[in-house]
Each structure stands twice: as C-alpha cells, then as structure tokens.
Motif scaffolding. Structure first.
Motif, mmCIF file in Angstrom:
data_model
loop_
_atom_site.group_PDB
_atom_site.id
_atom_site.type_symbol
_atom_site.label_atom_id
_atom_site.label_comp_id
_atom_site.label_asym_id
_atom_site.label_seq_id
_atom_site.Cartn_x
_atom_site.Cartn_y
_atom_site.Cartn_z
ATOM 1 N N HIS A 47 -11.338 0.581 -6.228
ATOM 2 C CA HIS A 47 -10.254 1.469 -5.824
ATOM 3 C C HIS A 47 -10.771 2.888 -5.732
ATOM 4 O O HIS A 47 -11.284 3.423 -6.702
ATOM 5 C CB HIS A 47 -9.096 1.372 -6.817
ATOM 6 C CG HIS A 47 -8.493 0.006 -6.852
ATOM 7 N ND1 HIS A 47 -8.881 -0.955 -7.762
ATOM 8 C CD2 HIS A 47 -7.569 -0.574 -6.063
ATOM 9 C CE1 HIS A 47 -8.201 -2.070 -7.520
ATOM 10 N NE2 HIS A 47 -7.397 -1.860 -6.504
ATOM 11 N N LEU A 88 -1.370 0.764 -8.808
ATOM 12 C CA LEU A 88 -2.600 0.112 -8.377
ATOM 13 C C LEU A 88 -2.202 -1.005 -7.408
ATOM 14 O O LEU A 88 -1.297 -1.781 -7.706
ATOM 15 C CB LEU A 88 -3.300 -0.486 -9.603
ATOM 16 C CG LEU A 88 -4.666 -1.100 -9.404
ATOM 17 C CD1 LEU A 88 -5.675 -0.037 -8.971
ATOM 18 C CD2 LEU A 88 -5.131 -1.763 -10.698
ATOM 19 N N PHE A 116 -12.342 -5.835 -6.679
ATOM 20 C CA PHE A 116 -11.818 -4.710 -5.903
ATOM 21 C C PHE A 116 -12.471 -3.434 -6.390
ATOM 22 O O PHE A 116 -12.794 -3.308 -7.574
ATOM 23 C CB PHE A 116 -10.305 -4.546 -6.120
ATOM 24 C CG PHE A 116 -9.470 -5.684 -5.592
ATOM 25 C CD1 PHE A 116 -9.491 -6.019 -4.250
ATOM 26 C CD2 PHE A 116 -8.622 -6.393 -6.440
ATOM 27 C CE1 PHE A 116 -8.703 -7.047 -3.753
ATOM 28 C CE2 PHE A 116 -7.831 -7.424 -5.960
ATOM 29 C CZ PHE A 116 -7.871 -7.753 -4.612
ATOM 30 N N LYS A 169 0.840 -1.211 0.000
ATOM 31 C CA LYS A 169 0.000 0.000 0.000
ATOM 32 C C LYS A 169 0.868 1.251 0.000
ATOM 33 O O LYS A 169 0.575 2.236 -0.666
ATOM 34 C CB LYS A 169 -0.882 0.026 1.252
ATOM 35 C CG LYS A 169 -2.098 -0.860 1.144
ATOM 36 C CD LYS A 169 -2.936 -0.728 2.408
ATOM 37 C CE LYS A 169 -3.783 -1.961 2.600
ATOM 38 N NZ LYS A 169 -4.209 -2.192 3.972
ATOM 39 N N SER A 187 -7.831 0.496 -1.605
ATOM 40 C CA SER A 187 -8.458 -0.619 -2.302
ATOM 41 C C SER A 187 -9.433 -1.348 -1.375
ATOM 42 O O SER A 187 -9.101 -1.641 -0.228
ATOM 43 C CB SER A 187 -7.331 -1.556 -2.742
ATOM 44 O OG SER A 187 -7.844 -2.752 -3.203
ATOM 45 N N TYR A 213 -6.563 -7.672 -13.692
ATOM 46 C CA TYR A 213 -6.220 -6.367 -13.121
ATOM 47 C C TYR A 213 -4.785 -5.955 -13.461
ATOM 48 O O TYR A 213 -4.481 -4.778 -13.580
ATOM 49 C CB TYR A 213 -6.346 -6.386 -11.592
ATOM 50 C CG TYR A 213 -7.740 -6.160 -11.055
ATOM 51 C CD1 TYR A 213 -8.348 -4.912 -11.136
ATOM 52 C CD2 TYR A 213 -8.432 -7.186 -10.434
ATOM 53 C CE1 TYR A 213 -9.620 -4.708 -10.615
ATOM 54 C CE2 TYR A 213 -9.705 -6.990 -9.910
ATOM 55 C CZ TYR A 213 -10.295 -5.748 -10.002
ATOM 56 O OH TYR A 213 -11.551 -5.547 -9.493
ATOM 57 N N LEU A 228 -3.034 -4.470 -5.473
ATOM 58 C CA LEU A 228 -3.890 -5.658 -5.497
ATOM 59 C C LEU A 228 -3.499 -6.626 -4.375
ATOM 60 O O LEU A 228 -2.358 -7.100 -4.338
ATOM 61 C CB LEU A 228 -3.764 -6.383 -6.836
ATOM 62 C CG LEU A 228 -4.116 -5.581 -8.093
ATOM 63 C CD1 LEU A 228 -3.826 -6.403 -9.334
ATOM 64 C CD2 LEU A 228 -5.572 -5.138 -8.073
#
Ligand code: DC
Length: 230
Positions: free
Chosen positions: A77, A32, A75, A23, A82, A124, A34
């Motif tokens: 966002h 991004l 997910f 993160k 997320s 993704y 995941l």
C-alpha cells in the motif's frame, strides 16, 4: 465525517464496480483497501506461468497446492493505492488480462486456493478499518463484518465498464467476449461448492446501474450515518 474502525465487506457480481467503490471508500475515510479478486488473479497468473494450466481450464491441482505452501503473494500500500505483488514483482497489469480473467474462476473454485487467499485477507483485516471486495467476504471471510454491501448492475452496463477499463489499460477486447466472460464467471462463482457468491442475509443491496461515483458516496455516507451517527 467520523467513521469508526469498522470492517466493510463488498460482494457482488463481476464488474459491478466493487473495487472502484471500495477504493473510493478507502480514500474518503482513510481505510485500508483489500482486493480479494486480485489475490485469486495473482494465484491464477502464477499457475499459468508455471505451466499448471492446460487447455485454458485444466489445473494441475496437486502441483498448485504444493506451490501455495511457499508462494508469496501480498499487497503493498503506497501513495498510488494498493498494489498486488508476486514476490518482488508488481503484477497489477498482467492479472487483469482476458487470459487470466478466463481461467481465474476455475482456480478460485479450488478449496486449497480459497484457504490460501482467506488466510492472507484475515491477516490484513485483523486491525479493522478495512474495506474489502470480493464474492464471499460478507459470507465466509468476514461473516461479522460491520457493513455488508451486495452490488448488482445491468449486464450490458457492466460489460461496457469492463471494456472501457481494459481499453484504458491498453488491452484488446470486444464487447461479446467481455460480456460472455462476465456471465460465465458469474455462473461459476455462484454455483461452486466452496463459498459460492451469494448475498449475505444481513447485506444491503446496491444496484448502481444508474448511479455515478458521487451518488454511491452519498449512499454509503447515509448508510454509515444511519448506523453510527455523524
Ligand atoms: O473481482 P474480480 O473480478 O477481480 O475477481 C476475479 C475472480 O476471483 C472472480 O471471477 C471470482 C474470484 N473471486 C472469488 O471467488 N472470491 C472472491 N472473494 C473474490 C474473487
């Protein structure tokens, strides 16, 4: 710092801080994020709620496999990062319960479940500029990931971190239960037949037992600089 559109895969043992680190990376470099474990946890929550898990570990594999065909886990966002959804329900909180934590590893052993989760992750990840964390990202899901990190940390430090996280989320747990859960998940995750947890040959080990989040950020910046320049 200028970071190209790469894929960063972070694997490692339970509660080594993989998702916090991922993160942090996502925020710093506008990647991004995941969380593959969240998908396994969501499948587990779904299976538990649907009565497909008996005596805490026996899974009705046939029913679960069939349900995966139409199960919508995804997910979303947004500003707050997320979030994991089953249909239109945000399941961020229930997927972190100790009940889900103690059933998730046997669910994640099932090849049908792994295929289901891998499909979502690959979709993704297609555009690149993603950071993912899990157990088999650098070995199975994205074997060509540009940067692979394998995270480890001392058992007691991991359990203390996890306990703190659970307490902050208002969940009840004691140190012994948490450390036993971590060890048993590590064992199942490393010994299963399909995509076991192991360090990819080209992964860099990060032992963060004595590191702060700031130290970790410096560490990854140095790694990126050494590969791609400033
Ligand atoms: O990262 P986590 O603790 O939220 O993951 C939950 C469980 O999901 C973990 O015990 C093993 C499984 N998992 C997996 O098998 N493969 C992944 N890529 C991520 C998680």
């Amino acid at each position: 710092m200028n970071v190209p559109d790469i894929i960063i895969a972070i694997d490692g043992y339970s509660s080594t801080g993989k998702s916090s680190f991922a993160k942090q990376i996502a925020k710093e470099f506008s990647f991004l994020y995941l969380d593959s474990g969240a998908l396994y946890r969501a499948v587990t929550l779904f299976a538990m709620r649907s009565g497909m898990v008996s005596d805490g570990k026996t899974i009705d594999t046939a029913r679960l496999s069939e349900a995966l065909g139409t199960l919508d886990i995804h997910f979303e966002h947004g500003e707050g990062g997320s979030h994991t959804f089953i249909g239109d329900e945000c399941v961020d909180v229930p997927i972190r319960s100790i009940e889900v934590s103690s059933v998730v590893s046997p669910v994640a052993v099932l090849p049908e479940v792994r295929e289901y989760v891998d499909r979502i992750l690959v979709e993704y990840g297609r555009a690149g500029r993603v950071v993912m964390d899990g157990r088999d990202i650098g070995t199975t899901v994205f074997p060509d990931a540009d940067i692979k990190i394998f995270m480890v940390a001392d058992d007691k430090v991991r359990a203390e971190r996890r306990l703190k996280e659970m307490k902050a989320a208002g969940q009840d747990a004691d140190f012994e239960t948490v450390i036993e859960n971590l060890k048993s998940r590590d064992y199942i995750d490393s010994h299963r037949e399909t995509s076991p947890l192991r360090q990819a040959d080209d992964a860099v080990v990060l032992d963060n037992t004595h590191m702060t989040p700031e130290d970790q950020m410096e560490w990854i910046k140095d790694l990126i600089r050494s590969r791609y320049g400033d």
